[in-house]
Design an enzyme around this catalytic site. Structure first.
Site, PDB file in Angstrom:
ATOM      1  N   GLY A 102       0.741  -0.894   0.150  1.00 28.34           N
ATOM      2  CA  GLY A 102       0.057   0.264  -0.138  1.00 28.34           C
ATOM      3  C   GLY A 102       0.543   1.540  -0.407  1.00 28.34           C
ATOM      4  N   HIS A 103       2.198   1.118   0.790  1.00 33.66           N
ATOM      5  CA  HIS A 103       2.937   2.541   0.827  1.00 33.66           C
ATOM      6  C   HIS A 103       3.631   2.548  -0.334  1.00 33.66           C
ATOM      7  CE1 HIS A 103       2.312   1.322   4.745  1.00 33.66           C
ATOM      8  NE2 HIS A 103       2.371   3.101   5.376  1.00 33.66           N
ATOM      9  N   GLN A 158      -0.667  10.727  18.208  1.00 37.47           N
ATOM     10  CA  GLN A 158      -1.935   9.582  18.101  1.00 37.47           C
ATOM     11  C   GLN A 158      -2.363   8.345  18.636  1.00 37.47           C
ATOM     12  OE1 GLN A 158       0.073   9.691  14.269  1.00 37.47           O
ATOM     13  NE2 GLN A 158      -1.406   7.560  13.848  1.00 37.47           N
ATOM     14  N   GLN A 192      -9.619   9.981   8.124  1.00 35.25           N
ATOM     15  CA  GLN A 192      -7.719  10.656   8.200  1.00 35.25           C
ATOM     16  C   GLN A 192      -8.094  12.065   7.317  1.00 35.25           C
ATOM     17  OE1 GLN A 192      -4.380   9.149   9.810  1.00 35.25           O
ATOM     18  NE2 GLN A 192      -3.566   8.856   7.592  1.00 35.25           N
ATOM     19  N   VAL A 207      -5.026  -0.916  -1.386  1.00 33.07           N
ATOM     20  CA  VAL A 207      -4.552  -1.591  -1.801  1.00 33.07           C
ATOM     21  C   VAL A 207      -5.071  -2.937  -1.315  1.00 33.07           C
ATOM     22  CG1 VAL A 207      -2.488  -3.051  -2.545  1.00 33.07           C
ATOM     23  CG2 VAL A 207      -2.838  -0.253  -3.244  1.00 33.07           C
ATOM     24  N   SER A 242      -2.948  -3.170   6.265  1.00 30.49           N
ATOM     25  CA  SER A 242      -2.563  -2.258   6.638  1.00 30.49           C
ATOM     26  C   SER A 242      -1.553  -2.468   7.553  1.00 30.49           C
ATOM     27  CB  SER A 242      -3.355  -2.618   7.548  1.00 30.49           C
ATOM     28  OG  SER A 242      -3.340  -1.650   9.111  1.00 30.49           O
ATOM     29  N   ARG A 251      -1.369  -3.604  10.513  1.00 31.69           N
ATOM     30  CA  ARG A 251      -1.819  -4.294  11.903  1.00 31.69           C
ATOM     31  C   ARG A 251      -1.888  -5.376  11.122  1.00 31.69           C
ATOM     32  NH1 ARG A 251      -3.723   1.203  13.313  1.00 31.69           N
ATOM     33  NH2 ARG A 251      -2.554   2.028  15.545  1.00 31.69           N
TER      34      ARG A 251
HETATM   35  O1  PAF Z   1      -1.383   7.128   7.776  1.00 34.00           O
HETATM   36  C1  PAF Z   1      -0.734   6.937   9.116  1.00 34.00           C
HETATM   37  O2  PAF Z   1       0.370   6.685   8.657  1.00 34.00           O
HETATM   38  C2  PAF Z   1      -0.433   8.165  10.342  1.00 34.00           C
HETATM   39  O3  PAF Z   1      -1.411   8.508  11.025  1.00 34.00           O
HETATM   40  C3  PAF Z   1       0.258   9.462   9.877  1.00 34.00           C
HETATM   41  C4  PAF Z   1      -0.381   9.972   8.265  1.00 34.00           C
HETATM   42  C5  PAF Z   1       1.664   9.641   9.035  1.00 34.00           C
HETATM   43  C6  PAF Z   1       0.322  10.866  11.080  1.00 34.00           C
HETATM   44  O4  PAF Z   1       1.163  10.078  11.759  1.00 34.00           O
END
Ligand code: PAF
Length: 296
Positions: A50-51, A76, A168, A191, A200, A202
């Site tokens: 995904g990244h 967060q 987000q 993705v 993810s 996670r």
């Molecule tokens: O989506 C994420 O991985 C995080 O919430 C982000 C946008 C990098 C902020 O820490």
């Protein structure tokens, strides 16, 4: 005058890792002065396919240097959340960035991001307390504050985020507009694995059985979207029934909203969003739906 860049600042054709925000800002300013665009991909690391898609999207703009930030942002995470166990894999993340032709990795230490005594934060507004925010108080203030900091440190021409974290993405769009950040926020479709599971970081916390159970989330969204022509109530009932049929899914919310996350319209574009716990892992997912457009 802008100081000339050295090999420690930026090496065309290779990735350079920076920890110091002040130095990183100096480097991106010099690159912008030399006519380059900066595309930022903010991440918390544990990079996956995904990244990679976000990074590839960041390369689309002409003449761009892609900057990937890797920072597990303490602000967060709530007190009982997975901050300490969140995967930290900097070395392999840098390898992924090298493979994807990233120019700069920004991997700061928490104390360089949050200076002692800092108290100012970004307030997300009422949407920050809904959906994810209802279960994770303060989460979006933490997200928006770090993203605002990243925007100021990296000074990107555009910044790329995944649609998997749809709320987000919506709040970041709003922040950029409301606070006049001079950049474009770009959203990239989620993705998925071959069986629908949204990628993810996670997911790597799931056991094999939990991994199988987790596919119920995307299955429920697909089932709901499939009957979208029959209206909101049918969409929600169908998706809820799909989830209820799978033991081990502890549902947090399943909601239909407008694309900007206001109330869902009776007809037209909407977003179906789900959050659930599978074992100890909290997962989220969402899809676009077109309500009342037909009679499946
Ligand atoms: O989506 C994420 O991985 C995080 O919430 C982000 C946008 C990098 C902020 O820490």
């Amino acid at each position: 005058m802008t100081k000339p860049l050295t090999k420690d600042d930026y090496r065309p054709g290779d990735v350079t890792v920076h920890r110091d925000p002040v130095r990183l800002t100096r480097v991106v300013r010099a690159l912008r002065a030399a006519g380059r665009n900066i595309a930022l991909v903010p991440t918390m690391g544990a990079l996956h396919e995904g990244h990679r898609k976000l990074i590839r999207e960041a390369h689309v703009m002409q003449n761009t240097v892609v900057v990937v930030s890797i920072f597990v942002n303490p602000a967060q995470f709530g007190p009982n959340e997975d901050f300490t166990t969140y995967p930290r894999t900097l070395e392999s993340d840098v390898d992924v960035c090298r493979e994807e032709r990233v120019g700069l990795v920004f991997a700061p230490a928490a104390e360089d991001v949050y200076l002692p005594g800092a108290t100012a934060t970004v307030h997300p507004g009422p949407l920050g307390d809904e959906l994810e925010g209802a279960s994770r108080p303060g989460h979006f203030a933490g997200v928006l504050t770090v993203v605002a900091k990243l925007f100021n440190i990296v000074q990107p021409t555009y910044a790329v985020f995944g649609e998997k974290d749809y709320q987000q993405l919506t709040l970041i769009h709003r922040m950029a507009r409301d606070l006049n950040f001079p950049l474009d926020v770009v959203g990239v479709p989620t993705v998925r694995e071959h069986d629908g599971l949204a990628l993810s970081s996670r997911n790597r916390n799931l056991s094999e059985d939990e991994r199988q159970t987790a596919t119920a989330l995307s299955a429920a969204l697909v089932a709901g979207a499939h009957v979208s022509g029959l209206g909101a109530e049918t969409v929600l009932r169908t998706a809820r029934d799909t989830l209820a049929a799978v033991p081990g899914v502890d549902l947090d919310y399943l909601e239909l909203r407008a694309p900007d996350l206001g109330p869902a319209p009776e007809n037209g574009d909407a977003r179906l969003l789900v959050a659930a716990r599978v074992g100890a892992t909290r997962l989220i997912d969402n899809v676009a739906v077109l309500l009342g457009a037909g009679d499946e």
